[in-house]
Enzyme design. Structure first.
Site, PDB file in Angstrom:
ATOM      1  N   TYR A 148      95.082  48.318  49.998  1.00  0.00           N
ATOM      2  CA  TYR A 148      94.822  49.554  50.618  1.00  0.00           C
ATOM      3  C   TYR A 148      93.586  50.065  50.566  1.00  0.00           C
ATOM      4  CZ  TYR A 148      99.787  49.062  51.892  1.00  0.00           C
ATOM      5  OH  TYR A 148     100.918  48.375  52.005  1.00  0.00           O
TER       6      TYR A 148
ATOM      7  N   PHE B 230      96.975  37.244  55.238  1.00  0.00           N
ATOM      8  CA  PHE B 230      95.808  38.227  54.703  1.00  0.00           C
ATOM      9  C   PHE B 230      94.630  37.945  55.563  1.00  0.00           C
ATOM     10  CE2 PHE B 230      95.912  35.196  50.959  1.00  0.00           C
ATOM     11  CZ  PHE B 230      94.513  34.808  50.979  1.00  0.00           C
TER      12      PHE B 230
ATOM     13  N   ARG C 125     100.202  27.066  49.776  1.00  0.00           N
ATOM     14  CA  ARG C 125      98.830  27.689  49.708  1.00  0.00           C
ATOM     15  C   ARG C 125      98.336  27.178  48.508  1.00  0.00           C
ATOM     16  NH1 ARG C 125      99.418  33.920  47.564  1.00  0.00           N
ATOM     17  NH2 ARG C 125      96.973  33.816  47.910  1.00  0.00           N
TER      18      ARG C 125
HETATM   19 FE1  HAS Z   1      99.894  42.431  52.287  1.00  0.00          FE
HETATM   20  C1  HAS Z   1     100.675  39.865  50.360  1.00  0.00           C
HETATM   21  C2  HAS Z   1     103.395  43.288  52.361  1.00  0.00           C
HETATM   22  C3  HAS Z   1      99.284  45.143  54.320  1.00  0.00           C
HETATM   23  C4  HAS Z   1      96.637  41.908  52.148  1.00  0.00           C
HETATM   24  N1  HAS Z   1      98.804  41.041  51.225  1.00  0.00           N
HETATM   25  C5  HAS Z   1      99.244  40.129  50.415  1.00  0.00           C
HETATM   26  C6  HAS Z   1      98.080  39.326  50.151  1.00  0.00           C
HETATM   27  C7  HAS Z   1      96.777  39.949  50.391  1.00  0.00           C
HETATM   28  C8  HAS Z   1      97.267  41.057  51.313  1.00  0.00           C
HETATM   29  C9  HAS Z   1      95.547  39.718  50.286  1.00  0.00           C
HETATM   30  O1  HAS Z   1     105.771  42.466  50.549  1.00  0.00           O
HETATM   31  C10 HAS Z   1      98.284  38.149  49.208  1.00  0.00           C
HETATM   32  C11 HAS Z   1      97.988  38.258  47.853  1.00  0.00           C
HETATM   33  C12 HAS Z   1      98.008  37.060  47.144  1.00  0.00           C
HETATM   34  O2  HAS Z   1      96.668  36.325  46.760  1.00  0.00           O
HETATM   35  O3  HAS Z   1      98.960  36.597  46.506  1.00  0.00           O
HETATM   36  N2  HAS Z   1     101.023  44.143  53.115  1.00  0.00           N
HETATM   37  C13 HAS Z   1     102.498  43.905  52.835  1.00  0.00           C
HETATM   38  C14 HAS Z   1     103.002  45.120  53.694  1.00  0.00           C
HETATM   39  C15 HAS Z   1     101.838  45.785  54.410  1.00  0.00           C
HETATM   40  C16 HAS Z   1     100.852  44.942  54.041  1.00  0.00           C
HETATM   41  C17 HAS Z   1     104.434  45.721  54.100  1.00  0.00           C
HETATM   42  N3  HAS Z   1      98.438  43.500  53.118  1.00  0.00           N
HETATM   43  C18 HAS Z   1      98.430  44.522  53.978  1.00  0.00           C
HETATM   44  C19 HAS Z   1      96.993  45.117  54.165  1.00  0.00           C
HETATM   45  C20 HAS Z   1      96.196  43.909  53.462  1.00  0.00           C
HETATM   46  C21 HAS Z   1      97.101  42.925  52.967  1.00  0.00           C
HETATM   47  C22 HAS Z   1      96.808  45.927  55.067  1.00  0.00           C
HETATM   48  C23 HAS Z   1      94.766  43.981  53.240  1.00  0.00           C
HETATM   49  C24 HAS Z   1      94.009  44.654  54.059  1.00  0.00           C
HETATM   50  N4  HAS Z   1     101.665  41.469  51.574  1.00  0.00           N
HETATM   51  C25 HAS Z   1     102.931  42.192  51.671  1.00  0.00           C
HETATM   52  C26 HAS Z   1     103.756  41.293  50.745  1.00  0.00           C
HETATM   53  C27 HAS Z   1     102.837  40.323  50.036  1.00  0.00           C
HETATM   54  C28 HAS Z   1     101.706  40.559  50.744  1.00  0.00           C
HETATM   55  C29 HAS Z   1     105.273  41.596  50.355  1.00  0.00           C
HETATM   56  C30 HAS Z   1     103.413  39.110  49.026  1.00  0.00           C
HETATM   57  C31 HAS Z   1     103.635  38.056  49.780  1.00  0.00           C
HETATM   58  C32 HAS Z   1     103.825  36.844  48.505  1.00  0.00           C
HETATM   59  O4  HAS Z   1     105.206  36.437  48.838  1.00  0.00           O
HETATM   60  O5  HAS Z   1     102.897  36.580  47.930  1.00  0.00           O
HETATM   61  C33 HAS Z   1     101.998  47.047  55.097  1.00  0.00           C
HETATM   62  O6  HAS Z   1     100.986  47.853  54.759  1.00  0.00           O
HETATM   63  C34 HAS Z   1     101.581  46.528  56.757  1.00  0.00           C
HETATM   64  C35 HAS Z   1     101.862  47.865  57.497  1.00  0.00           C
HETATM   65  C36 HAS Z   1     101.066  47.549  58.908  1.00  0.00           C
HETATM   66  C37 HAS Z   1     101.548  47.962  60.360  1.00  0.00           C
HETATM   67  C38 HAS Z   1     100.631  47.806  61.392  1.00  0.00           C
HETATM   68  C39 HAS Z   1     100.102  48.890  62.069  1.00  0.00           C
HETATM   69  C40 HAS Z   1      99.367  48.752  63.022  1.00  0.00           C
HETATM   70  C41 HAS Z   1      98.138  49.302  63.447  1.00  0.00           C
HETATM   71  C42 HAS Z   1      97.370  48.849  64.507  1.00  0.00           C
HETATM   72  C43 HAS Z   1      97.572  49.555  65.891  1.00  0.00           C
HETATM   73  C44 HAS Z   1      96.730  48.873  67.025  1.00  0.00           C
HETATM   74  C45 HAS Z   1      96.100  49.870  67.783  1.00  0.00           C
HETATM   75  C46 HAS Z   1      95.224  48.834  68.931  1.00  0.00           C
HETATM   76  C47 HAS Z   1      96.113  51.244  67.801  1.00  0.00           C
HETATM   77  C48 HAS Z   1     103.023  48.399  60.337  1.00  0.00           C
HETATM   78  C49 HAS Z   1      97.966  50.434  62.477  1.00  0.00           C
HETATM   79  C50 HAS Z   1      95.629  49.863  70.327  1.00  0.00           C
HETATM   80  C51 HAS Z   1      94.845  49.141  71.151  1.00  0.00           C
HETATM   81  C52 HAS Z   1      94.263  49.305  72.512  1.00  0.00           C
HETATM   82  C53 HAS Z   1      93.689  48.244  73.280  1.00  0.00           C
HETATM   83  C54 HAS Z   1      94.446  50.541  72.672  1.00  0.00           C
END
Ligand code: HAS
Length: 563
Positions: free
Chosen positions: A243, A391, A454
């Protein structure tokens, strides 16, 4: 709309003299993002070599003695891209964002200069063992893999330097509050400061890990480590770290992009609530990285799983509120109908486009994050290439592509030079977008369907299945597009720096106004309840388990060098 018209130029001489007040802040920002971009250039080059390796072409044979093995390359790739590029860029960006948003220079600039010096010395110190192949421990540096002590001390200095920079920001905000009694803190300054406070709380885990275990162990002062306790300390920091990478992008998406889109911020109050929720919920979730660790009881994993779904909530809010802000912009530019406003957004502006494409990729990265958080699905994808798929769509896209977009107004602002070839910059944003789509899709499918591991030399794996090949080719297409994109990025940035012609008027930082004139309620501008709440939640979610692990600590595992 042309790229130069997006960051609103201020009027003539007045604007120039107001710029002069911030000359040190400009320099500090420039130093930080200069180091960040230099680090990224090496980091992405090693990423290209990994792409080749997965296809069975081992370029490390030709790059020795500089880069000897895949694992050395992977460590440098992870450390430079995930830790150095992000931390330096964020501190640099916040130096401009906070001071411009408060419209006052840093209160004690020497503190921020000291922070930069500490970070830079730390980086140099950690670079030596990385290049000498003495720290091939990957960016998570799990013991019992052991690195040279300079690696641990170097990383500690980078973190301490960022804390010091944070203190400089707090003093500045405090001074502004005293000068402006009763006024609400401007959103960009508040959100950036919340991010720094969250970072300081979060990095306590890795600080304790390094100072009480890894550093004395690597110096030979203690004989062994306790890997489970070390991993627990690491992930205490490791999840909020993500974050720390994301929230600066949210600062831009909420506080700057709506202005670039020609619109307003949908809701100032909702934006602040999102940042406070991140302060509250970012840290007590680390066990979701340890679902497969045997020493953590199921009950604690369950609690952290619930909190993980909690921390996804502010991002869900963000998806709707940022889209609403963009819609205001699209309609203000003449967009009609349900989707007609999307076409009217300033897609010819590379700064805007990079950031909007980053948002779209993050929608997919977020979905895979929520998937990871589910205990039983995690058992299928953990330690597979699904995770790097996840990621690269988050830190590699939401964060990095947004930072490229920010650089497209920030570098002209700092240098007073026109952005070089905006069309190339536009092509850069789109090639990164499609590169990450190929890369992310290929890795997600390989991980989910075939359990492809990985952090593995897949090109040399004897168990390599021919069924993987089409997906590995898809990933490689992604790598080629990303390589093209990286070349374009450095072309544009170096071209801008080398540009002879200076801008007549300085570029202003885009600051979006709130669409809703209702004043922000006082509870969204008050630190104490959120800060105490965050500390209380950390104590509840981590206290008992840390107490057990520390009281049962066994420093018995010797160090291994497996490369
Ligand atoms: Fe993650 C593993 C769960 C977010 C980075 N994550 C990782 C690792 C990294 C990473 C680097 O629960 C690997 C670590 C390692 O080396 O072992 N992650 C989550 C969850 C979220 C999440 C629940 N991660 C991130 C973010 C990262 C990141 C942000 C970097 C910046 N993650 C995990 C879990 C693991 C994990 C487990 C462990 C896995 C394992 O087994 O090893 C949440 O925060 C995500 C919520 C996001 C959303 C999306 C919202 C969408 C938005 C865009 C809207 C688009 C618009 C466009 C407005 C609900 C805000 C409109 C378009 C128009 C054209 C108008």
């Amino acid at each position: 709309m042309s790229v130069q018209s997006i960051p609103q130029p201020a009027a003539g001489a007045d604007a120039h003299s107001s710029e002069a007040r911030f000359s040190l802040e400009n320099k500090l920002t420039g130093w930080h993002i200069g180091v960040a971009m230099a680090a990224l250039s090496i980091g992405v080059t090693l990423g290209i070599m990994q792409g080749f390796e997965h296809l069975g072409i081992d370029l490390y044979k030709y790059t020795a003695p500089a880069f000897k093995t895949y694992y050395q390359g992977l460590t440098i790739h992870g450390v430079l891209n995930a830790l150095v590029w992000t931390t330096f860029f964020i501190v640099g960006f916040f130096t401009t964002a906070i001071t411009r948003s408060l419209d006052r220079p840093l209160k004690y600039p020497w503190i921020n200069v000291l922070g930069f010096v500490l970070m830079f010395v730390g980086l140099l110190m950690a670079t030596y063992p990385l290049l000498a192949n003495l720290a091939t421990v990957l960016y998570t540096f799990y013991p019992p893999m052991q690195a040279h002590w300079t690696f641990y001390l170097g990383l500690t200095l980078v973190v301490v330097g960022s804390w010091v920079a944070g203190y400089g920001f707090y003093f500045t905000l405090h001074a502004w509050r005293k000068e402006n009694p009763g006024k609400r803190t401007p959103f960009i300054a508040l959100a950036s400061t919340i991010t720094m406070v969250m970072w300081q709380i979060a990095t306590l885990g890795v600080a304790v890990e390094i100072l009480t275990m890894l550093l004395p162990w690597s110096l030979g002062l203690i004989k062994g480590t306790d890997p489970l306790l070390a991993r627990t300390y690491f992930w205490y920091t490791g999840h909020p770290l993500v974050y720390f990478w994301l929230l600066p992008a949210y600062v831009a998406w909420y506080g700057m992009v709506p202005k670039q889109a020609g619109g307003k911020m949908f809701s100032d109050s909702l934006a602040r609530l999102v940042f406070w929720l991140f302060l509250l919920l970012s840290t007590p979730v680390g066990f979701h990285h340890q679902y497969t660790d045997p020493g953590i009881p199921q009950g604690w994993k369950f609690i952290h799983a619930l909190l993980t779904y909690g921390v996804a909530f502010p991002s869900l809010l963000t998806a709707f509120t940022v889209a609403a802000s963009l819609e205001i912009g699209g309609r203000a530019r003449g967009g009609k109908g349900w989707f007609g406003w999307i076409r009217k957004l300033p897609w010819d502006n590379p700064s805007y486009t990079a950031q909007n494409l980053a948002m779209i990729l993050f929608a997919f990265g977020g979905i895979s994050g929520i998937t990871n958080a589910s205990y039983n699905v995690n058992l299928a994808v953990h330690n597979t290439v699904w995770i790097p798929g996840h990621f690269h769509l988050t830190v590699g896209s939401a964060t990095t592509l947004t930072f490229f977009g920010i650089a497209y107004w920030l570098v002209p602002k700092l240098t007073g030079k026109q952005l070089y070839k905006p069309k190339l910059a536009l092509a850069q944003a789109w090639t990164w977008f499609f590169g990450m789509i190929f890369f992310g899709n290929g890795f997600h499918l390989l991980g989910l369907h075939y359990g492809v591991p990985r952090r593995t030399m897949l090109g040399a794996a004897v168990y390599r299945d021919p069924a993987w090949t089409p997906f590995l080719i898809e990933v490689f297409v992604g790598v080629l597009l990303l390589t093209t994109s990286a070349i374009l990025f450095y072309w544009v940035i170096i071209g801008t720096l080398a540009h002879k012609k200076r801008l007549e008027k300085p570029v202003e930082m885009p600051i979006a106004e709130a669409a809703d004139p209702t004043p922000v309620p006082a509870w969204l501008d008050t630190w104490k309840p959120w800060l105490y709440g965050a500390i209380a939640l950390i104590i509840i979610a981590y206290g008992p388990m840390l107490y057990t692990l520390i009281s049962e600590m066994q420093l018995t595992s010797p160090g291994f060098r497996v490369w």
